[in-house]
Design an enzyme around this catalytic site. Structure first.
Site: not given
Ligand code: DGL
Length: 267
Positions: A11-12, A43-44, A74-76, A153, A185-187
């Site tokens: 993940d990011s 990464y978003g 990570c969705n991004t 966060e 988004c994984t958060h």
């Molecule tokens: N983990 C990222 C996602 O699922 C979100 C955090 C990021 O912007 O890197 O998109």
């Protein structure tokens, strides 16, 4: 079946631990090697080209640990780099978009799905494409929610400020008439409580972490990659830079236990 090589998850940053939690719950005997790019998160807001380059570097680092599969938690990254990763690496690659899209299609009754995620995920249109590739009569309304990741966060999972932002982000989707909401988004699974508080109980929430874990289970079975049932699944966590306060937020919220964290700087 007795393949004790680790499942490589990346993940990011730390958000992908929601996927690790879902994997641990479902596949307790599997070894997992997690890599979070805390040196370069988030990464978003970044361009697809940059995210693709980062994704290949992280995947290479996990392949160096003999990963038997790569899970893009990570969705991004999943929304812009999955075809590239699948082409470049010989092991199975699983992202979070397709499992989430399939689960949303199963959940929706009025054929109108909402998706929230980072700017890069929403801009890519990856969820719309995945949904409409299966059923093109379904409507998808999406919204980027860039402030949710920083709020999570900071540990504001149960806070009035976060609730107000959720209302603000979700109001247009609700007014549009969605009956299902993908947490893209994984958060975001960490905000399930807050989102449920704010939404009407009629809206179905689709959590990318749990659906991704189910897709991993099916893939391991299909490809005969399962670890032995008696294997004691180990979780190894590494970051490309120091982890911040969010690691404690995630560890507490997810009740995830792991040993010492490895610092694995980028090559
Ligand atoms: N983990 C990222 C996602 O699922 C979100 C955090 C990021 O912007 O890197 O998109």
């Amino acid at each position: 079946m007795n393949d004790s090589r680790p499942i490589g998850v990346f993940d990011s940053g730390i958000g992908g631990l929601t996927v690790v939690k879902a994997l641990r719950d479902l596949l307790a005997n599997e070894n997992i090697s997690y890599l979070g790019d805390t040196a370069r998160v988030p990464y978003g807001p970044k361009s697809p080209e940059t995210v693709q380059r980062y994704a290949v570097e992280l995947a290479q680092m996990l392949m160096g640990k003999n990963a038997k599969a790569l899970i893009v938690a990570c969705n991004t990254v999943s929304s812009v780099a999955l075809p590239l990763l699948t082409k470049k690496f010989s092991v199975p690659v699983i992202g979070v978009i397709d499992p989430g899209a399939r689960a949303a299609l199963q959940a929706t009754r009025n054929r109108h799905i909402g998706v929230i995620g980072t700017r890069a995920t929403i801009r890519s249109g990856a969820y719309e494409k995945a949904v409409r590739a299966i059923d093109n009569r379904v409507r998808v309304s999406s919204r980027a929610c860039p402030l949710l990741v920083p709020l999570i966060e900071e540990g504001l999972l149960d806070d009035d400020v976060t609730d107000r932002m959720i209302v603000r982000y979700l109001e247009p989707l609700l007014a549009d008439g969605i009956d299902t909401l993908v947490l893209g988004c994984t958060h975001y699974p960490l905000l399930t409580g807050a989102i449920t508080r704010v939404l009407s109980s009629e809206i179905m929430l689709v959590d990318s972490a749990q659906n991704c874990a189910r897709a991993v289970e099916k893939m391991l079975d299909r490809q005969s990659l399962r670890a032995a049932p008696a294997n004691r699944g180990e979780l190894h966590v590494a970051f490309t830079d120091a982890a911040d306060n969010f690691l404690n937020v995630a560890r507490d919220a997810l009740q995830l236990s792991f040993g010492e964290i490895e610092l694995r700087p980028l090559p």
